[in-house]
Every structure is written in C-alpha cells, then in structure tokens.
Design an enzyme around this catalytic site. Sequence first.
Site, PDB file in Angstrom:
ATOM      1  N   GLY A   1       0.835  -1.203   0.000  1.00 33.16           N
ATOM      2  CA  GLY A   1       0.000   0.000   0.000  1.00 33.16           C
ATOM      3  C   GLY A   1       0.869   1.252   0.000  1.00 33.16           C
ATOM      4  O   GLY A   1       0.543   2.272   0.618  1.00 33.16           O
TER       5      GLY A   1
ATOM      6  N   GLY B   1      -0.386   4.874  -0.556  1.00 32.94           N
ATOM      7  CA  GLY B   1      -1.429   5.406   0.329  1.00 32.94           C
ATOM      8  C   GLY B   1      -0.865   6.506   1.225  1.00 32.94           C
ATOM      9  O   GLY B   1       0.328   6.824   1.190  1.00 32.94           O
TER      10      GLY B   1
ATOM     11  N   ASP C   1       2.310  -1.760  -4.605  1.00 33.70           N
ATOM     12  CA  ASP C   1       1.027  -1.062  -4.708  1.00 33.70           C
ATOM     13  C   ASP C   1       0.316  -1.541  -5.967  1.00 33.70           C
ATOM     14  O   ASP C   1       0.942  -1.990  -6.921  1.00 33.70           O
ATOM     15  CB  ASP C   1       1.218   0.464  -4.762  1.00 33.70           C
ATOM     16  CG  ASP C   1      -0.020   1.204  -4.279  1.00 33.70           C
ATOM     17  OD1 ASP C   1      -0.049   1.617  -3.108  1.00 33.70           O
ATOM     18  OD2 ASP C   1      -0.987   1.333  -5.069  1.00 33.70           O
TER      19      ASP C   1
ATOM     20  N   ASP D   1      -1.445  -6.837  -6.979  1.00 35.96           N
ATOM     21  CA  ASP D   1      -2.445  -7.057  -5.936  1.00 35.96           C
ATOM     22  C   ASP D   1      -1.823  -7.878  -4.809  1.00 35.96           C
ATOM     23  O   ASP D   1      -1.312  -8.980  -5.045  1.00 35.96           O
ATOM     24  CB  ASP D   1      -3.613  -7.809  -6.599  1.00 35.96           C
ATOM     25  CG  ASP D   1      -4.725  -8.122  -5.645  1.00 35.96           C
ATOM     26  OD1 ASP D   1      -4.557  -7.927  -4.431  1.00 35.96           O
ATOM     27  OD2 ASP D   1      -5.769  -8.590  -6.125  1.00 35.96           O
TER      28      ASP D   1
ATOM     29  N   TYR E   1     -15.141  -3.202   7.353  1.00 28.28           N
ATOM     30  CA  TYR E   1     -13.744  -2.836   7.618  1.00 28.28           C
ATOM     31  C   TYR E   1     -13.366  -3.138   9.081  1.00 28.28           C
ATOM     32  O   TYR E   1     -12.326  -3.752   9.360  1.00 28.28           O
ATOM     33  CB  TYR E   1     -13.595  -1.348   7.320  1.00 28.28           C
ATOM     34  CG  TYR E   1     -12.289  -0.686   7.635  1.00 28.28           C
ATOM     35  CD1 TYR E   1     -11.123  -1.021   6.967  1.00 28.28           C
ATOM     36  CD2 TYR E   1     -12.237   0.344   8.580  1.00 28.28           C
ATOM     37  CE1 TYR E   1      -9.934  -0.354   7.238  1.00 28.28           C
ATOM     38  CE2 TYR E   1     -11.057   1.016   8.846  1.00 28.28           C
ATOM     39  CZ  TYR E   1      -9.907   0.656   8.173  1.00 28.28           C
ATOM     40  OH  TYR E   1      -8.744   1.326   8.446  1.00 28.28           O
TER      41      TYR E   1
ATOM     42  N   LYS F   1     -10.662  -5.918  10.344  1.00 27.77           N
ATOM     43  CA  LYS F   1      -9.479  -5.533  11.124  1.00 27.77           C
ATOM     44  C   LYS F   1      -9.433  -6.256  12.476  1.00 27.77           C
ATOM     45  O   LYS F   1      -8.365  -6.694  12.898  1.00 27.77           O
ATOM     46  CB  LYS F   1      -9.447  -4.013  11.322  1.00 27.77           C
ATOM     47  CG  LYS F   1      -9.124  -3.231  10.046  1.00 27.77           C
ATOM     48  CD  LYS F   1      -7.657  -3.344   9.665  1.00 27.77           C
ATOM     49  CE  LYS F   1      -7.306  -2.454   8.492  1.00 27.77           C
ATOM     50  NZ  LYS F   1      -5.871  -2.480   8.141  1.00 27.77           N
TER      51      LYS F   1
END
Length: 336
Positions: free
Chosen positions: A8, A11, A33, A52, A151, A155
């Site tokens: 990521g 981000g 990424d 991915d 989400y 998590k």
Amino acid sequence: MRITLVTGANGEIGHSLLETLASKGNRTIIALDLAPLADDLKSLVSVFLQGDVSDPVMVAEIEKYDVVEIYHLAALLSTSSEKNPALAHHVNVNGTMGLLLMARRIGTRTGVPVTFLFPSTIAVYGMPSLDVKNSSGAVTEFEYLQPSTMYGINKVYCEQLGGYMSDRFGQLSDEAGKKVLDFRALRFPGLISATTVPTGGTSDYAPEMIHAAAQGKPYACFVRPDARIPFMAMPDGVKALLDLAAAPADRLTQRVYNIGAFSPSAEEIASKVQDAFPGAEITYAPHPKRQAIIDSWCADVDDSAARRDWGWSPDYDMQRAFEEYLIPTISGVYAL
Ligand code: AKB
C-alpha cells in the site's frame, strides 16, 4: 542490509512512512502497490512491485527476498469497504492471511523472525449507543469490540489472526512453538496529513475540511458538529509504527495497542480551521449512514499500555498539530 516490505506504498501512511524509512538509510525497501508508484516515492525504494497483495503470484515474487520487516498498509478503508464488502473482505482478510503465511515461510527459511506491523483502527469498536459512547470515556483495547462495518470486522479479525499466526499456528503439528513471525498491531485513530488527502475512509471529514479551507474552497461536512472520534497528525502515526517496530519483544505485553493524541468534535476542528483560514466556509450536511459509522466508533482511546510497554507519547496535541504541522505545511502545498 535489512529488507523491509511496505504494501500500500502509495497510500497516505505509505507516503509518509517511505519518506521516513528512506531518510534513516541502512535498509533495502521493497514497495508494493496496485497503482504505479508515485513519482515522489520512486527514488526512495530499491524495488517496486506493482500488483495485488492478495495475488499468490505477487506473494511468490516477494517471497524471493529475505524480508525481515513488513508494514502491511494495503487495505480498503471503511467507506470503500461498505460500498464493496466482498472485495473488502478479500483484500483486507485474504490479503493479510497470504502475507502472514508468506512471512512465516520467510522466517522459517532465514531463521530470523519476521516483524509484521499491522495498522488496525478505531473502527474495531462498536459503541452500542451514543449515550454509551459519550459516557464511556477512553476505551481500552478489550472493550466494545462489536464493530458494525465490514472494515472493522476485517481488522478485528486480522488482529486475532496475527496473534494466532505468531503464537499458536499449527499448535498440534511440528510447526508448534517456532518463533518465525512477530505480529504487532496499532489501532490508528483518524490520521490527518498535511501533504495528502485520504480516500475511502469515514474519518475523512477532518482532513477534507482542512485541505478545502487551505484551497479557499467551501466544505460541507458529512457528520454533525458534535461528532467526536480520536485523530492524530500523520508524523505521530509514522512515529508510532517505527517505535512499535523497534520495541524489544520482551517489553510487549500484548500484540495490539491503542494509540491516542487528541479527540475533537467536528465543530472543534472547524473552529481551528477557521482560526487558521479566516473566512473558511464550513457547513454541515450529515450523511446518515456515514454519521452512524462515526457514532459507532469510540470517542477516545486508552493508550496506557502503549505508553507503559514501549514509551508511546504523541508529539502533537491538537494545538501543536495545527500550528506547527498542518497549517504551515498545507499552506506551502497549495501555494506551489
Ligand atoms: C477510516 O475512516 O476508514 C480510517 C480509519 C479510522 O481507520 N481512516
């Protein structure tokens, strides 16, 4: 040279973390990424892999390197996850499981336990009502863990999964007891960066409000003036990741830590923004579903375990965040 993987990378946290990691030197950085790496990050990394994180072919590619430390930042945030819950589960859960298994294989091969840094979130909390939220004060890591969002569910599950994969994986098999993975998670509040604007989160109203005002644009806030959740300036978020990564394992009494900085209402943020940018036009147009998500998150976190175990202390309270980080830096960004 120690090899560090950052997923990521493009981000918001990825941007700031890569800058800080690169400035420290003495490591090889592999960045991953979905999108091509942002131009300003290209000189900071040794290897960039585009793809991915939940793709086994990509995982096999990463596994060729003797990675000792992983910052697994790739995820769909809370609002994006509600728009596409199946994709969120795939990326946030399956992607994490694939990387945890990979980290175990690397740790077994090299004999060096892989430190796995996982950004969890205040979205793991599910306050049963506004009254409870407003009266419960700062919540510990172990209370109110009934999240209402995909989400948050992803998590809180991955927090548990990381502990299992580190301590009890294959507990009835030959794998048992091998210390090949060291999972550590931080529950981040809403993060506010002066240089990037988030996408797909529900805490986005704070950074959106500040960045809109800095550009002289009006902003309609999607939560009520009294909406309150914890926030943190991005440099403190990066500091927390690096400090937790560096903490000696024998000082850690838990695998998941809350970290706090300040807990303003939307109205208190708006007032700071208007002090800094007189004439900033801020109105309120609450979106009922996003408001409900914010209402379900806690108003404040108890981060005493992080303070005790690895010396956590934020550099920025709200005043300092605005006066010494956000306003001067944002003004420079939009003046260019
Ligand atoms: C979100 O709003 O989804 C994130 C978070 C608080 O984890 N910023």
